[in-house]
Scaffold this active site. Structure first.
Site, short mmCIF file in Angstrom:
data_model
loop_
_atom_site.label_atom_id
_atom_site.label_comp_id
_atom_site.label_asym_id
_atom_site.label_seq_id
_atom_site.Cartn_x
_atom_site.Cartn_y
_atom_site.Cartn_z
N ASP A 19 -4.87 3.24 -1.70
CA ASP A 19 -5.88 3.55 -0.69
C ASP A 19 -6.52 4.90 -0.99
OD1 ASP A 19 -3.81 1.93 1.63
OD2 ASP A 19 -5.87 1.37 1.18
N MET A 72 -10.45 -6.04 6.73
CA MET A 72 -9.68 -4.98 7.38
C MET A 72 -9.25 -5.47 8.75
SD MET A 72 -9.51 -2.73 5.13
CE MET A 72 -8.57 -1.57 6.13
N HIS A 129 -1.46 -1.59 -4.12
CA HIS A 129 -2.71 -1.29 -3.39
C HIS A 129 -2.83 0.22 -3.21
CE1 HIS A 129 -5.90 -2.40 -0.44
NE2 HIS A 129 -5.46 -1.39 0.26
N SER A 181 0.86 -1.19 0.00
CA SER A 181 0.00 0.00 0.00
C SER A 181 0.90 1.24 0.00
CB SER A 181 -0.87 0.03 1.27
OG SER A 181 -1.27 1.36 1.54
N MET A 218 -12.28 3.82 -0.02
CA MET A 218 -12.81 4.14 1.30
C MET A 218 -13.51 5.51 1.15
SD MET A 218 -9.54 2.88 3.48
CE MET A 218 -8.45 3.06 2.06
N MET A 226 -9.16 7.66 -0.16
CA MET A 226 -9.91 8.13 1.01
C MET A 226 -10.51 9.50 0.71
SD MET A 226 -7.16 7.10 3.93
CE MET A 226 -6.61 5.41 4.08
N ASP A 279 -5.68 -6.41 5.59
CA ASP A 279 -5.20 -5.05 5.31
C ASP A 279 -5.16 -4.22 6.59
OD1 ASP A 279 -6.46 -2.37 3.12
OD2 ASP A 279 -4.54 -2.69 4.12
N HIS A 300 -8.60 0.60 -3.44
CA HIS A 300 -9.39 0.30 -2.23
C HIS A 300 -10.18 1.56 -1.94
CE1 HIS A 300 -9.23 -0.54 2.40
NE2 HIS A 300 -10.48 -0.55 1.93
C1 DX5 Z 1 -5.95 1.70 5.92
C2 DX5 Z 1 -5.59 1.18 4.54
C3 DX5 Z 1 -4.48 0.19 4.59
C4 DX5 Z 1 -3.22 0.78 5.19
C5 DX5 Z 1 -2.21 -0.30 5.42
O1 DX5 Z 1 -7.18 2.36 5.86
O2 DX5 Z 1 -6.69 0.54 3.93
O3 DX5 Z 1 -4.21 -0.30 3.27
O4 DX5 Z 1 -2.67 1.74 4.31
O5 DX5 Z 1 -1.13 0.34 6.03
P1 DX5 Z 1 -0.27 -0.41 7.14
O6 DX5 Z 1 0.23 -1.66 6.46
O7 DX5 Z 1 0.79 0.57 7.47
O8 DX5 Z 1 -1.18 -0.72 8.30
ZN ZN Z 2 -6.22 -0.49 2.02
#
Ligand code: DX5
Ligand code: ZN
Length: 224
Positions: free
Chosen positions: A35, A137, A33, A10, A68, A37, A175, A66
């Site tokens: 993320d 998660m 990956h 990620s 969110m 947001m 994740d 991903h």
């Molecule tokens: C959190 C993300 C994860 C996160 C993982 O909301 O969906 O993908 O970035 O990061 P680490 O591996 O640092 O927990």
């Molecule tokens: Zn993620």
């Protein structure tokens, strides 16, 4: 038998001032990956399709977004245009999960669902056959660098039983808070797709070595 572990770095905790070279460092991974947001679904803002598009030409890795976000429906085509191969959506962020999964598949992308720690597995029963991955998660989403929530381990086991019983070809992703130690725990519980951000990008070791060590856990599992 687990067909081998896939690793998806990620970039959320990578060096945003140097993403092109950060992504080049993880070329031995299986997926990238992303993320996404929106500051509403989770209390953080990250980046959008433009970053995916900018990175697309600089790595051969397939991208998974991903989401969110609220109203994930509106982001399917922008991420498809940006060159993403798979979109993971949260049932907690949409009213019509079945229709959303169909929309992702109709656009020619792989569909995945991500479940927050407190969201029960039953939420995805109807769409499970349409998914290539269920991402459990192991932290509450929004930030990298958090600690894995151990209470999610039994959920991984239960999902593995459901997928095996149904004879489905669907990966179990985890994740959040994944490092070499917690990766061993989640793989033993039945996970075969590891998302890791901090552990890969903020580690003493080079990312390629960290990725190789995570994959090694999978071969150890097959040897059991
Ligand atoms: C959190 C993300 C994860 C996160 C993982 O909301 O969906 O993908 O970035 O990061 P680490 O591996 O640092 O927990
Ligand atoms: Zn993620």
């Amino acid at each position: 038998m687990i067909a081998g572990i896939e690793v998806a770095p990620s970039i959320l905790n990578a060096d945003f001032a140097d993403l092109r070279s950060e992504v080049a460092k993880v070329a031995t991974a299986d997926w990238l990956h992303l993320d996404i947001m929106d500051g509403h679904f989770v209390p953080n803002l990250s980046f959008g399709p433009a970053v995916a598009e900018a990175l697309r030409a600089h790595t051969a890795l397939p991208f998974e977004a991903h989401l969110m976000v609220e109203n994930p429906e509106v982001y399917i085509s922008p991420f498809k245009e940006a060159g993403v191969a798979r979109i993971l959506v949260h049932p907690e962020g949409t009213i019509h999960l079945h229709r959303l999964v169909q929309q992702i598949k109709a656009s020619g992308l792989e569909a995945g669902v991500a479940l927050n720690p407190a969201t029960p597995l039953g939420t995805i029963d109807l769409v499970l056959p349409d998914l290539t991955i269920v991402l459990l998660m192991t932290v509450n989403p929004g930030f990298g660098g958090q600690k894995l929530i151990p209470g999610v381990l039994p959920k991984i086991q239960q999902l593995r039983q459901r997928i095996t019983k149904a004879g489905l070809d669907c990966r179990i992703g985890v994740d959040g808070g994944i490092n070499q130690t917690t990766a061993a725990e989640v793989i033993a519980a039945g996970a075969d797709f590891i998302v890791a951000g901090t552990h890969i990008f903020r580690n003493q070791e080079e990312p390629a070595q960290v990725i190789a060590a995570l994959k090694q856990l999978g071969t150890a599992k097959i040897a059991d």
